[in-house]
Design a protein around this motif. Sequence first.
Motif, PDB file in Angstrom:
ATOM      1  N   ALA A 289       0.825  -1.200   0.000  1.00  0.00           N
ATOM      2  CA  ALA A 289       0.000   0.000   0.000  1.00  0.00           C
ATOM      3  C   ALA A 289       0.865   1.259   0.000  1.00  0.00           C
ATOM      4  O   ALA A 289       0.628   2.203  -0.770  1.00  0.00           O
ATOM      5  N   LYS A 290       1.871   1.274   0.827  1.00  0.00           N
ATOM      6  CA  LYS A 290       2.723   2.456   0.936  1.00  0.00           C
ATOM      7  C   LYS A 290       3.443   2.759  -0.377  1.00  0.00           C
ATOM      8  O   LYS A 290       3.658   3.925  -0.724  1.00  0.00           O
ATOM      9  N   ASN A 291       3.811   1.730  -1.109  1.00  0.00           N
ATOM     10  CA  ASN A 291       4.595   1.920  -2.335  1.00  0.00           C
ATOM     11  C   ASN A 291       3.761   2.165  -3.585  1.00  0.00           C
ATOM     12  O   ASN A 291       4.292   2.620  -4.601  1.00  0.00           O
ATOM     13  N   ASN A 292       2.465   1.857  -3.513  1.00  0.00           N
ATOM     14  CA  ASN A 292       1.683   1.849  -4.758  1.00  0.00           C
ATOM     15  C   ASN A 292       0.443   2.723  -4.784  1.00  0.00           C
ATOM     16  O   ASN A 292      -0.161   2.889  -5.837  1.00  0.00           O
ATOM     17  N   ILE A 293       0.030   3.260  -3.639  1.00  0.00           N
ATOM     18  CA  ILE A 293      -1.208   4.033  -3.631  1.00  0.00           C
ATOM     19  C   ILE A 293      -1.044   5.364  -2.912  1.00  0.00           C
ATOM     20  O   ILE A 293      -0.217   5.514  -2.014  1.00  0.00           O
ATOM     21  N   ASP A 294      -1.836   6.321  -3.345  1.00  0.00           N
ATOM     22  CA  ASP A 294      -2.002   7.597  -2.650  1.00  0.00           C
ATOM     23  C   ASP A 294      -3.398   7.596  -2.055  1.00  0.00           C
ATOM     24  O   ASP A 294      -4.391   7.457  -2.783  1.00  0.00           O
ATOM     25  N   MET A 295      -3.496   7.747  -0.753  1.00  0.00           N
ATOM     26  CA  MET A 295      -4.794   7.728  -0.081  1.00  0.00           C
ATOM     27  C   MET A 295      -5.446   9.100  -0.192  1.00  0.00           C
ATOM     28  O   MET A 295      -5.074  10.043   0.501  1.00  0.00           O
ATOM     29  N   VAL A 296      -6.450   9.180  -1.067  1.00  0.00           N
ATOM     30  CA  VAL A 296      -7.074  10.469  -1.361  1.00  0.00           C
ATOM     31  C   VAL A 296      -8.459  10.612  -0.738  1.00  0.00           C
ATOM     32  O   VAL A 296      -9.077  11.676  -0.836  1.00  0.00           O
ATOM     33  N   GLY A 297      -8.970   9.534  -0.097  1.00  0.00           N
ATOM     34  CA  GLY A 297     -10.293   9.630   0.494  1.00  0.00           C
ATOM     35  C   GLY A 297     -10.531   8.585   1.558  1.00  0.00           C
ATOM     36  O   GLY A 297      -9.994   7.471   1.491  1.00  0.00           O
ATOM     37  N   PHE A 298     -11.327   8.961   2.564  1.00  0.00           N
ATOM     38  CA  PHE A 298     -11.649   8.072   3.683  1.00  0.00           C
ATOM     39  C   PHE A 298     -13.133   8.183   3.998  1.00  0.00           C
ATOM     40  O   PHE A 298     -13.661   9.288   4.166  1.00  0.00           O
ATOM     41  N   VAL A 299     -13.806   7.016   4.066  1.00  0.00           N
ATOM     42  CA  VAL A 299     -15.249   7.005   4.280  1.00  0.00           C
ATOM     43  C   VAL A 299     -15.584   6.088   5.451  1.00  0.00           C
ATOM     44  O   VAL A 299     -15.120   4.935   5.508  1.00  0.00           O
ATOM     45  N   ASP A 300     -16.403   6.584   6.361  1.00  0.00           N
ATOM     46  CA  ASP A 300     -16.880   5.772   7.467  1.00  0.00           C
ATOM     47  C   ASP A 300     -18.129   6.427   8.046  1.00  0.00           C
ATOM     48  O   ASP A 300     -18.263   7.654   7.996  1.00  0.00           O
TER      49      ASP A 300
END
Length: 346
Positions: free
Chosen positions: A29-40
């Motif tokens: 995850a750290k190497n391949n994605i940019d976390m642009v949104g969080f839903v809960d």
Amino acid sequence: MAKHKNRKFKTVLVGCGSMSSAWLSSKAAKNNIDMVGFVDLIPAAAEKRAEEFGDAGAIIGTNLKNVIVESGAEILFDVSIPEAHYQNTMTALSLGLHVMGEKPMADTMPRARKMVAAAKKSNRIYAVIQNRRYLKDIQIVKSAIQSGVIGSIHTIQSDFFLGPHFGGFRDAMDHPLLLDMAIHTFDAARYITGADAQSVFCKAFNPEGSWYAHGASANAIFEMNKGISYIYNGSWCAIGQNTSWESTWRVMGTKGAILWDGGDVLNCEVYSSKNKSPSKLKSIKIPKKVNRSKILGHDSNIQEFIDAVRKKTKPMTYCVDNIKSLAMVDGAIKSDKAGRMIPITD
């Protein structure tokens, strides 16, 4: 071109509970994605994950569709509760996202079938976390079986006996063992043998002393293709002499058998001569060579999904395959209710 190939994918997380931390902490995850949104549904949970893993300016909200659209996401990580998987996945696929979801795929087979159909129609990858396929010892067992060292497989048995006190929803739900845990073991049986279930007879019960409301134990016999019988014995209210979370396994073939404790203890006996005398058996060592990049649990599972998105291939836990494991759970529960052996369809 190389930079484009290795770019990070804009990703939204839905379901910001404790398990999501294991996903986002992985090297993949750290190497391949940019976390642009969080839903809960609990804003504080989304805010916490955003503080820990989010990009600057990451979108936080309770409405998945709005967060996907506003963030421009390409991938959805769905770590929500099983009842929410269907709506989350269908929303993401309809918006053109690839999806990696927690097990089980869905809370019902009709919903799971619609999710598979939607993934095919959208030409997007929908895969499910089955991290136990990505552990060293299960891959060693599978390789040994494939080598033919114990001949043709005809019987496989797994025993799962633990007594966890979870509290909360599991204590009150119907069929907690089959619904919440057995899919791991059923999927492992499919993975080890390369066979799929065709029918099942299952009996679930709640032993005296159980702290669950229903069905904390179960026994099942699956008829698999390739002429293989799979026997499952399990309990979530076992006191003493517990197995590992990966179960203990016996795999029997026409030339010998393998015993695996679910950890790193693996024993194998085969005929010692061509006359196949039961009195002439020998113990042999199973080669323990594995691909190290494929034995890191969640990390390897997520990395394979990302690689599939990049290369437009299908990962091992692609929904078309994974629904067959869910079908075993569904079939076992239906058999228990009907009191007879029933066919399994995915």
